[in-house]
Scaffold this active site. Structure first.
Site, PDB file in Angstrom:
ATOM      1  N   GLN A   1       0.811  -1.215   0.000  1.00  0.00           N
ATOM      2  CA  GLN A   1       0.000   0.000   0.000  1.00  0.00           C
ATOM      3  C   GLN A   1       0.845   1.267   0.000  1.00  0.00           C
ATOM      4  O   GLN A   1       0.604   2.193  -0.758  1.00  0.00           O
ATOM      5  CB  GLN A   1      -0.885   0.024   1.253  1.00  0.00           C
ATOM      6  CG  GLN A   1      -1.894  -1.085   1.333  1.00  0.00           C
ATOM      7  CD  GLN A   1      -2.628  -1.046   2.656  1.00  0.00           C
ATOM      8  OE1 GLN A   1      -2.626  -0.039   3.362  1.00  0.00           O
ATOM      9  NE2 GLN A   1      -3.241  -2.148   3.003  1.00  0.00           N
ATOM     10  N   GLY A   2       1.836   1.298   0.889  1.00  0.00           N
ATOM     11  CA  GLY A   2       2.481   2.566   1.204  1.00  0.00           C
ATOM     12  C   GLY A   2       3.096   3.273   0.026  1.00  0.00           C
ATOM     13  O   GLY A   2       2.767   4.412  -0.285  1.00  0.00           O
ATOM     14  N   GLY A   3       4.019   2.630  -0.677  1.00  0.00           N
ATOM     15  CA  GLY A   3       4.629   3.298  -1.819  1.00  0.00           C
ATOM     16  C   GLY A   3       6.025   2.801  -2.094  1.00  0.00           C
ATOM     17  O   GLY A   3       6.434   1.722  -1.667  1.00  0.00           O
TER      18      GLY A   3
ATOM     19  N   GLU B   1       6.915   8.844   5.460  1.00  0.00           N
ATOM     20  CA  GLU B   1       6.666   7.622   6.213  1.00  0.00           C
ATOM     21  C   GLU B   1       7.672   7.520   7.344  1.00  0.00           C
ATOM     22  O   GLU B   1       8.673   8.242   7.381  1.00  0.00           O
ATOM     23  CB  GLU B   1       6.720   6.390   5.306  1.00  0.00           C
ATOM     24  CG  GLU B   1       5.536   6.322   4.345  1.00  0.00           C
ATOM     25  CD  GLU B   1       5.437   4.997   3.622  1.00  0.00           C
ATOM     26  OE1 GLU B   1       6.300   4.126   3.837  1.00  0.00           O
ATOM     27  OE2 GLU B   1       4.492   4.831   2.838  1.00  0.00           O
TER      28      GLU B   1
ATOM     29  N   HIS C   1       4.767  -5.560  11.206  1.00  0.00           N
ATOM     30  CA  HIS C   1       4.118  -4.271  10.967  1.00  0.00           C
ATOM     31  C   HIS C   1       3.211  -3.959  12.147  1.00  0.00           C
ATOM     32  O   HIS C   1       2.428  -4.804  12.580  1.00  0.00           O
ATOM     33  CB  HIS C   1       3.310  -4.311   9.670  1.00  0.00           C
ATOM     34  CG  HIS C   1       2.986  -2.956   9.149  1.00  0.00           C
ATOM     35  ND1 HIS C   1       2.045  -2.142   9.740  1.00  0.00           N
ATOM     36  CD2 HIS C   1       3.481  -2.245   8.105  1.00  0.00           C
ATOM     37  CE1 HIS C   1       1.978  -1.003   9.078  1.00  0.00           C
ATOM     38  NE2 HIS C   1       2.842  -1.038   8.090  1.00  0.00           N
TER      39      HIS C   1
ATOM     40  N   ARG D   1       9.475   0.731  12.565  1.00  0.00           N
ATOM     41  CA  ARG D   1       8.383  -0.226  12.745  1.00  0.00           C
ATOM     42  C   ARG D   1       8.613  -1.186  13.909  1.00  0.00           C
ATOM     43  O   ARG D   1       7.681  -1.508  14.654  1.00  0.00           O
ATOM     44  CB  ARG D   1       8.202  -1.047  11.461  1.00  0.00           C
ATOM     45  CG  ARG D   1       7.585  -0.269  10.334  1.00  0.00           C
ATOM     46  CD  ARG D   1       7.562  -1.106   9.075  1.00  0.00           C
ATOM     47  NE  ARG D   1       6.861  -0.415   8.004  1.00  0.00           N
ATOM     48  CZ  ARG D   1       6.767  -0.866   6.769  1.00  0.00           C
ATOM     49  NH1 ARG D   1       7.349  -2.017   6.457  1.00  0.00           N
ATOM     50  NH2 ARG D   1       6.120  -0.200   5.844  1.00  0.00           N
TER      51      ARG D   1
ATOM     52  N   HIS E   1       5.263  -9.012   8.662  1.00  0.00           N
ATOM     53  CA  HIS E   1       5.070  -8.247   7.434  1.00  0.00           C
ATOM     54  C   HIS E   1       6.185  -8.436   6.413  1.00  0.00           C
ATOM     55  O   HIS E   1       5.912  -8.621   5.226  1.00  0.00           O
ATOM     56  CB  HIS E   1       4.963  -6.762   7.783  1.00  0.00           C
ATOM     57  CG  HIS E   1       4.761  -5.869   6.607  1.00  0.00           C
ATOM     58  ND1 HIS E   1       3.714  -6.026   5.719  1.00  0.00           N
ATOM     59  CD2 HIS E   1       5.468  -4.798   6.163  1.00  0.00           C
ATOM     60  CE1 HIS E   1       3.786  -5.095   4.776  1.00  0.00           C
ATOM     61  NE2 HIS E   1       4.843  -4.347   5.012  1.00  0.00           N
TER      62      HIS E   1
ATOM     63  N   ARG F   1      14.067  -3.064   7.878  1.00  0.00           N
ATOM     64  CA  ARG F   1      13.851  -2.353   6.607  1.00  0.00           C
ATOM     65  C   ARG F   1      13.205  -0.981   6.821  1.00  0.00           C
ATOM     66  O   ARG F   1      12.241  -0.847   7.565  1.00  0.00           O
ATOM     67  CB  ARG F   1      12.942  -3.197   5.698  1.00  0.00           C
ATOM     68  CG  ARG F   1      12.563  -2.517   4.399  1.00  0.00           C
ATOM     69  CD  ARG F   1      11.697  -3.436   3.553  1.00  0.00           C
ATOM     70  NE  ARG F   1      10.397  -3.665   4.145  1.00  0.00           N
ATOM     71  CZ  ARG F   1       9.317  -2.905   3.944  1.00  0.00           C
ATOM     72  NH1 ARG F   1       9.407  -1.829   3.172  1.00  0.00           N
ATOM     73  NH2 ARG F   1       8.169  -3.200   4.504  1.00  0.00           N
TER      74      ARG F   1
ATOM     75  N   LEU G   1       9.683  -2.236  -2.442  1.00  0.00           N
ATOM     76  CA  LEU G   1       9.386  -2.153  -3.874  1.00  0.00           C
ATOM     77  C   LEU G   1      10.574  -1.583  -4.630  1.00  0.00           C
ATOM     78  O   LEU G   1      10.885  -2.010  -5.749  1.00  0.00           O
ATOM     79  CB  LEU G   1       8.142  -1.284  -4.117  1.00  0.00           C
ATOM     80  CG  LEU G   1       6.776  -1.963  -4.026  1.00  0.00           C
ATOM     81  CD1 LEU G   1       5.672  -0.934  -4.196  1.00  0.00           C
ATOM     82  CD2 LEU G   1       6.625  -3.077  -5.054  1.00  0.00           C
TER      83      LEU G   1
END
Length: 562
Positions: free
Chosen positions: A57-59, A123, A239, A285, A350, A385, A391
């Site tokens: 979702q995030g990017g 973020e 997450h 996170r 996650h 991470r 991505l």
């Protein structure tokens, strides 16, 4: 399915130039970047697209703003990685990020814009707004475009509903020369001059995960069984904000929601995360996940059963509608109105920072074998991470395969063993597989979840060892042990996949537990309640090859730690 698929199998080459296993962002982009004069087989165990990338979702992060720079991106990534990032790999990632974004835009990925400029959001643990997005379905936007291009490429042949069981190695040289594949009614060997593993992570080894059902650690398990070097398997990112509603899947509530201003609150409405870190809900996170875990513990409830709340209401409602339409809709489906009430959330597995150890060109320790994406350990994530670097890693490292140099050898052209006997399927094998598949993720959540300690992990290792022995002695396991077979129905293919995924999850569970027991400190995504602090002597990697487990320091010094 299978009888008609037999003809489909006869239409695929027995020898590809490259086989790419996995069709998420990493596999798709790698396949598209491979030279177009190569015959590429793209193997997916479902249909295009179904992957964790599709759920992202995030990017995707890239330093493209005037006030940003790759150097700042590097600094943020290194800080999040808690001392275990490979600085060269991180610089490689950050420097190439802007060009890779331009490549995705050129392919047709429709990132959100602010006027004519690409829109950027903030973020957690990023010092600048550098996260590009397509509403709250960025992964889907990227994967759908990549899938379209892959289907149009004449040199790429997509093999759907195909399950990779094991690597096929040359018995004398150890070089990877293909895979053992269940496809089209046969279990057989398919040859290739190179194999690229891009199967994603292994979130399904935990009872609570944001990952889709396909994320069963296939690539890591396959590589380990073939003797590849693995790295840092203990580091799992939990997450902090997965939807926790009775009956609902652990749907990820994106980090970007907190980046846009949502508050993490307890049952009294208090922003408790600041009790644990000065950045509150925008801390890394792992810290936010442990903050939730500890806060629930402090209130006398079981963290495995309870939840906290994510309050969207500090964000302007129009901004929520623009940025998070998918989250709004999913919450609505489960009876939650994000505009008027907070969303119940709790941590879930996650992302897996560890994986198959690779260099900057995706090469593993096995000649002819490559890994990319979450399956790989490139060194960019370290112990934890940084949000939206996943991505990016898929694209940056997938792009390096444009320069793939195939090894030329007389081993390339090999005679393929033809399927012989028919696989017989016994219902007696099904019950123990189902039982293990159900119980394993629950055991792993309790023993290797957010907080870990020695006694619990040792007990879990003993249980997993017993399950692996039981599994190896099943009639189906005996039949599928490296043999060429044929089978009669789609139901049998489904059972082969179920068997294979369960075998992979058992191997992955054992590897995570052994690695987590080995690292006697807490760092990043690995938290030991019996060793709660980082130890400078453990600022080293955990390396696994076969049954041998050691630190990168002991490798360099010639000592063995275990």
């Amino acid at each position: 399915m299978v009888n008609s698929s037999n003809s489909a199998l006869s239409l695929i080459p027995q020898q590809f130039d490259v086989l790419v296993v996995g069709a998420g962002a990493a596999g798709l982009y790698a396949a598209l970047c491979l030279p177009e004069d190569l015959r590429v087989g793209l193997i997916t165990k479902d249909e295009l697209p179904l992957s964790a990338s599709d759920w992202a979702q995030g990017g995707i992060a890239a330093a493209i703003a005037p006030e940003d720079s790759p150097t700042l991106h590097v600094e943020d990534t290194l800080k999040a990685g808690a001392g275990l990032c490979d600085a060269e790999a991180v610089r490689f990632l950050a420097d190439r990020a802007p060009d890779c974004i331009r490549a995705l835009v050129d392919l047709g990925v429709a990132f959100d814009r602010h006027g004519s400029d690409l829109a950027l959001t903030l973020e957690a643990a990023h010092s600048r707004r550098r996260v590009l997005h397509a509403a709250d379905t960025t992964g889907r936007a990227v994967v759908s475009i990549l899938s379209q291009h892959a289907l149009e490429r004449k040199n790429i042949q997509v093999l759907s509903q195909a399950f990779a069981l094991d690597l096929w190695l040359h018995p004398q040289t150890g070089r990877c020369r293909g895979i053992q594949l269940a496809y089209g009614g046969r279990v057989c060997q398919i040859g290739a001059k190179a194999v690229v593993l891009a199967t994603g992570g292994g979130g399904q080894v935990f009872a609570k995960t944001t990952n889709p059902a396909v994320s069963t650690g296939d690539g890591v398990a396959i590589a380990w069984r073939a003797g590849a070097t693995l790295r840092d398997l203990e580091f799992v990112q939990f997450h902090p904000t997965a939807l926790t509603q009775p009956g609902a899947p652990r749907f990820l509530i994106s980090e970007a929601v907190r980046g846009e201003g949502a508050h993490l609150v307890d049952v009294e409405g208090r922003r408790f995360a600041f009790d644990y870190h000065p950045d509150g809900e925008l801390a890394p996170r792992d810290i936010v996940s442990r903050s939730i875990f500890r806060h629930l513990q402090s209130t006398g409830v079981d963290p495995a059963q309870a939840h906290v709340w994510l309050d969207f209401r500090p964000i302007d409602p129009d901004r929520i509608r623009y940025r998070f339409p998918n989250i709004i809709e999913v919450c609505r489906q489960w009876g939650i109105d994000v505009f008027n009430e907070p969303v119940p959330v709790a941590p879930a597995a996650h992302y897996w920072m560890g994986g198959v150890a690779t260099d900057l060109t995706c090469r593993t320790s096995i000649p002819g074998l490559y890994a990319v994406g979450e399956t790989a350990s490139t060194g960019v994530h370290g112990a934890n991470r940084l949000a939206s670097n996943s991505l990016l890693e898929c694209v940056v490292f997938g792009a390096t395969l444009a320069h793939l140099q195939l090894l030329s050898s007389s081993e390339d052209e090999v005679e393929m063993p033809m399927p012989g006997e028919t696989l017989s399927f016994s219902e007696e094998s099904q019950a123990p597989i189902d039982r293990i598949r159900y119980e394993l993720p629950r055991l792993m959540w309790q023993s290797a979840g957010i907080c870990r300690e020695e006694a619990t992990m040792r007990s879990a290792i003993e249980v997993v060892d017993n399950w692996r022995s039981e599994f190896a002695n099943l009639p189906l396991s005996q039949q599928l042990n490296g043999r060429s077979l044929q089978y009669e129905s789609a139901e049998v293919h489904s059972q082969i996949r179920h068997w294979g995924e369960t075998r992979n999850l058992l191997d992955v569970a054992s590897l995570i537990l052994q690695s987590a027991l080995f690292r006697r400190e807490s760092r990043g995504g690995h938290y030991r309640s019996d060793f709660p602090d980082p130890d400078p002597q453990w600022e080293v990697h955990t390396l696994v090859k076969g049954d041998r487990l050691q630190s990168s320091f002991s490798c360099q010094s010639g000592k063995s730690d275990q």
